[in-house]
Write an enzyme that holds these catalytic residues in place. Structure first.
Site, PDB file in Angstrom:
ATOM      1  CG  HIS A   1      -3.039   0.162   7.473  1.00 28.75           C
ATOM      2  ND1 HIS A   1      -2.647  -0.827   6.616  1.00 28.75           N
ATOM      3  CD2 HIS A   1      -1.916   0.872   7.746  1.00 28.75           C
ATOM      4  CE1 HIS A   1      -1.351  -0.726   6.390  1.00 28.75           C
ATOM      5  NE2 HIS A   1      -0.882   0.308   7.056  1.00 28.75           N
TER       6      HIS A   1
ATOM      7  CE  LYS B   1      -1.523  -3.527  13.052  1.00 22.51           C
ATOM      8  NZ  LYS B   1      -0.307  -3.499  13.858  1.00 22.51           N
TER       9      LYS B   1
ATOM     10  CG  HIS C   1       1.189  -4.170   8.217  1.00 22.07           C
ATOM     11  ND1 HIS C   1       1.233  -2.881   7.772  1.00 22.07           N
ATOM     12  CD2 HIS C   1       1.243  -4.082   9.562  1.00 22.07           C
ATOM     13  CE1 HIS C   1       1.312  -2.059   8.791  1.00 22.07           C
ATOM     14  NE2 HIS C   1       1.315  -2.754   9.908  1.00 22.07           N
TER      15      HIS C   1
ATOM     16  CE  LYS D   1       0.853   1.998   3.635  1.00 20.94           C
ATOM     17  NZ  LYS D   1       1.040   2.579   4.899  1.00 20.94           N
TER      18      LYS D   1
ATOM     19  CG  ASP E   1       1.098   6.159   6.412  1.00 15.55           C
ATOM     20  OD1 ASP E   1       1.628   5.279   5.720  1.00 15.55           O
ATOM     21  OD2 ASP E   1       1.352   6.329   7.636  1.00 15.55           O
TER      22      ASP E   1
ATOM     23  CD  GLU F   1       1.584   4.963  13.880  1.00 14.17           C
ATOM     24  OE1 GLU F   1       2.366   4.020  13.853  1.00 14.17           O
ATOM     25  OE2 GLU F   1       1.375   5.711  12.917  1.00 14.17           O
TER      26      GLU F   1
ATOM     27  CE  LYS G   1       3.094   8.231  10.908  1.00  8.83           C
ATOM     28  NZ  LYS G   1       3.419   6.839  11.169  1.00  8.83           N
TER      29      LYS G   1
HETATM   30  O1  LIG Z   1       1.716  -0.279  14.218  1.00  9.60           O
HETATM   31  P1  LIG Z   1       2.133  -0.853  12.912  1.00  9.60           P
HETATM   32  O2  LIG Z   1       1.676  -2.249  12.686  1.00  9.60           O
HETATM   33  O3  LIG Z   1       3.605  -0.665  12.664  1.00  9.60           O
HETATM   34  O4  LIG Z   1       1.394  -0.027  11.786  1.00  9.60           O
HETATM   35  C1  LIG Z   1       1.507   1.363  11.715  1.00  9.60           C
HETATM   36  C2  LIG Z   1       2.347   1.781  10.523  1.00  9.60           C
HETATM   37  O5  LIG Z   1       1.708   1.298   9.339  1.00  9.60           O
HETATM   38  C3  LIG Z   1       2.384   1.631   8.145  1.00  9.60           C
HETATM   39  O6  LIG Z   1       1.736   1.056   7.044  1.00  9.60           O
HETATM   40  C4  LIG Z   1       2.433   3.122   8.005  1.00  9.60           C
HETATM   41  O7  LIG Z   1       3.120   3.472   6.804  1.00  9.60           O
HETATM   42  C5  LIG Z   1       3.142   3.750   9.187  1.00  9.60           C
HETATM   43  O8  LIG Z   1       3.142   5.162   9.107  1.00  9.60           O
HETATM   44  C6  LIG Z   1       2.510   3.302  10.485  1.00  9.60           C
HETATM   45  O9  LIG Z   1       3.343   3.729  11.552  1.00  9.60           O
END
Ligand SMILES: O=P(O)(O)OC[C@H]1O[C@@H](O)[C@H](O)[C@@H](O)[C@@H]1O
Length: 457
Positions: free
Chosen positions: A226, A168, A164, A134, A221, A202, A325
């Site tokens: 996601h 999870k 991804h 992605k 992003d 985050e 962020k």
């Molecule tokens: O907490 P995880 O699993 O690392 O996923 C968050 C991250 O997912 C990624 O796909 C983003 O590009 C990042 O910016 C983000 O921090």
């Protein structure tokens, strides 16, 4: 079905490869000692085989990867200096593969699109699998075009659109929770639910990723990929099975039903970016002062959208998706807030709020906040929280995604239509942003976001 014989990582010297892909692979190979995989790193950077093996070994060591499959991958690893947009280079990399090859595009979307274009001039080995990270395209038209180019190269079941979050374990737990418990599924419905929040904030800042992030921003992003996938799992109908065809189909329908809240793309979104501040004891400069950021681009580091699933089950229930962020004490959860009871019997004081089901996305846990007649006065209602610690998955999310890829099982990959639907609603809201109809607000790094957002929640 034969599994993948060679994994070619395009973008082998990038951050994604060393931080996420290779550790995920290391854990996977440790769990599956019989797997035999050739690992080819391909990138423009002039590296040699030894340097690549060192990179792979360091990533494997970081997750304590051991065993025969790990040793085999290290012994057969190779690195080829490659321009991913050049047909001759791609042909050379594929010629070095043994068994069925998977090309993993760990590269920015523009490079991925050029590489897919270049592959049209290469004779692909039979069953070649193409895995794309992605964001898939940069908007709906480019995602459609990419789908069209991919479809003229290989059949759809050889295309893996990787997200991804689908690997999870808590995200996948949504399926188990919804579809194997009589008690939840009937109430996850407009009759009973007041709102759903899907939040992934985050504390991390930009982390030297301006080259990518300053074009994507929080919306592309995190939300476009996601969080919309998570929303699809929460809103979709019960699939006939959780195998690839059924799951992908029902999820695609769920994404097709998305609309900006009240059909108003201006009011449905808000955006902000962080100014200087301190998060987890670490001082972060203002986003616009980070290396490589173009302040004129007006990219957000915090995005929030309110969507509706235009279906019989969910119409009228707001879904608030948010990701930021540099946020202090970040929330990462799916929170389902239920409606109040239709009538609360007189003489039961103490009720402090509605029932809330929280599926925590990190760490993996689940809570149900209830009103009960607790200790003390039996006629006073207290708040009780039922907690289930779900424990970590056996693999990392990338390990799960790679497991599917190497077995050529597309269950955790997104269908072509799903990728396009997920852009549709996002593009409408982004258009309101880029045409200046929604202000770009600010929040200090280390806060919870712009102050007035909290009061309007
Ligand atoms: O907490 P995880 O699993 O690392 O996923 C968050 C991250 O997912 C990624 O796909 C983003 O590009 C990042 O910016 C983000 O921090």
């Amino acid at each position: 079905m034969d599994t993948i014989g060679t994994l070619v990582v395009l973008g082998a010297t990038g951050d994604l490869t060393s931080r996420l892909l290779l550790p995920g692979l290391g854990r996977l190979l440790t769990e599956q000692p019989d797997r035999r995989l050739r690992l080819i790193g391909a990138d423009r950077a002039p590296r040699d085989r030894e340097q690549w093996v060192d990179t792979v070994r360091a990533a494997f060591d970081s997750v304590e990867a051991t065993g025969p499959a790990v040793e085999h991958a290290l012994a057969g690893a190779d690195y080829l200096v490659t321009d991913a947009t050049a047909a001759e280079d791609l042909g050379r990399v594929l010629a070095a593969a043994t068994g069925i090859p998977a090309l993993y595009f760990a590269v920015p979307p523009a490079v991925a699109a050029q590489a897919v274009q270049a592959l049209h001039r290469v004779e692909l080995p039979e069953h070649t699998v193409l895995a794309l990270e992605k964001p898939f395209g940069v908007d709906q038209p480019s995602a459609s075009e990419l789908n069209r180019m991919l479809a003229s190269l290989v059949p759809e079941d050889q295309v893996f659109r990787v997200d991804h979050f689908l690997g999870k374990s808590t995200v996948l737990n949504v399926l188990g929770l919804r579809f194997t418990n009589r008690v939840f599924e009937p109430v996850l419905h407009r009759e009973h639910v007041a709102k759903v929040e899907i939040v992934y904030d985050e504390s991390l800042g930009l982390e030297n990723r301006a080259g990518y992030y300053d074009r994507a921003g929080a919306m592309v992003d995190m939300i476009q990929s996601h969080l919309l996938q998570v929303m699809a799992l929460v809103t979709m109908d019960a699939p006939l099975s959780v195998h690839a065809t059924d799951l992908r189909h029902t999820k695609t329908e769920a994404l097709r039903a998305l609309r900006p809240w009240a059909g108003d793309p201006v009011a449905a979104g808000r955006r902000a970016r962080y100014t200087a501040g301190t998060v987890d004891g670490l001082h972060l400069p203002s986003y616009v002062e980070e290396d490589g950021v173009d302040p004129g681009r007006g990219i957000e580091t915090l995005a929030e959208v309110t969507l509706e699933s235009a279906t019989w089950r969910w119409a009228g229930v707001p879904f608030v998706l948010r990701s930021g962020k540099a946020v202090a004490r970040p929330r990462r959860e799916i929170a389902v807030t239920f409606r109040d009871v239709p009538h609360q019997p007189a003489g039961l004081p103490g009720v402090t709020g509605p029932t809330v089901l929280r599926i925590c996305l990190s760490p993996d846990a689940m809570t149900l906040e209830l009103n009960v007649n607790g200790p003390g006065d039996p006629f006073v209602v207290d708040r009780a929280v039922l907690t289930a610690d779900l424990g970590a998955g056996r693999l990392t999310p990338y390990g799960e995604v790679l497991n599917g890829l190497l077995d050529r099982d597309p269950t955790l990959s997104i269908s072509a239509e799903a990728a396009e639907h997920a852009w549709g609603v996002v593009d409408q809201i982004r258009e309101a942003w880029t045409s200046g109809r929604v202000p770009l607000e600010e929040y200090p790094a280390g806060s919870a976001g712009p102050e007035h957002w909290a009061s309007s929640d």
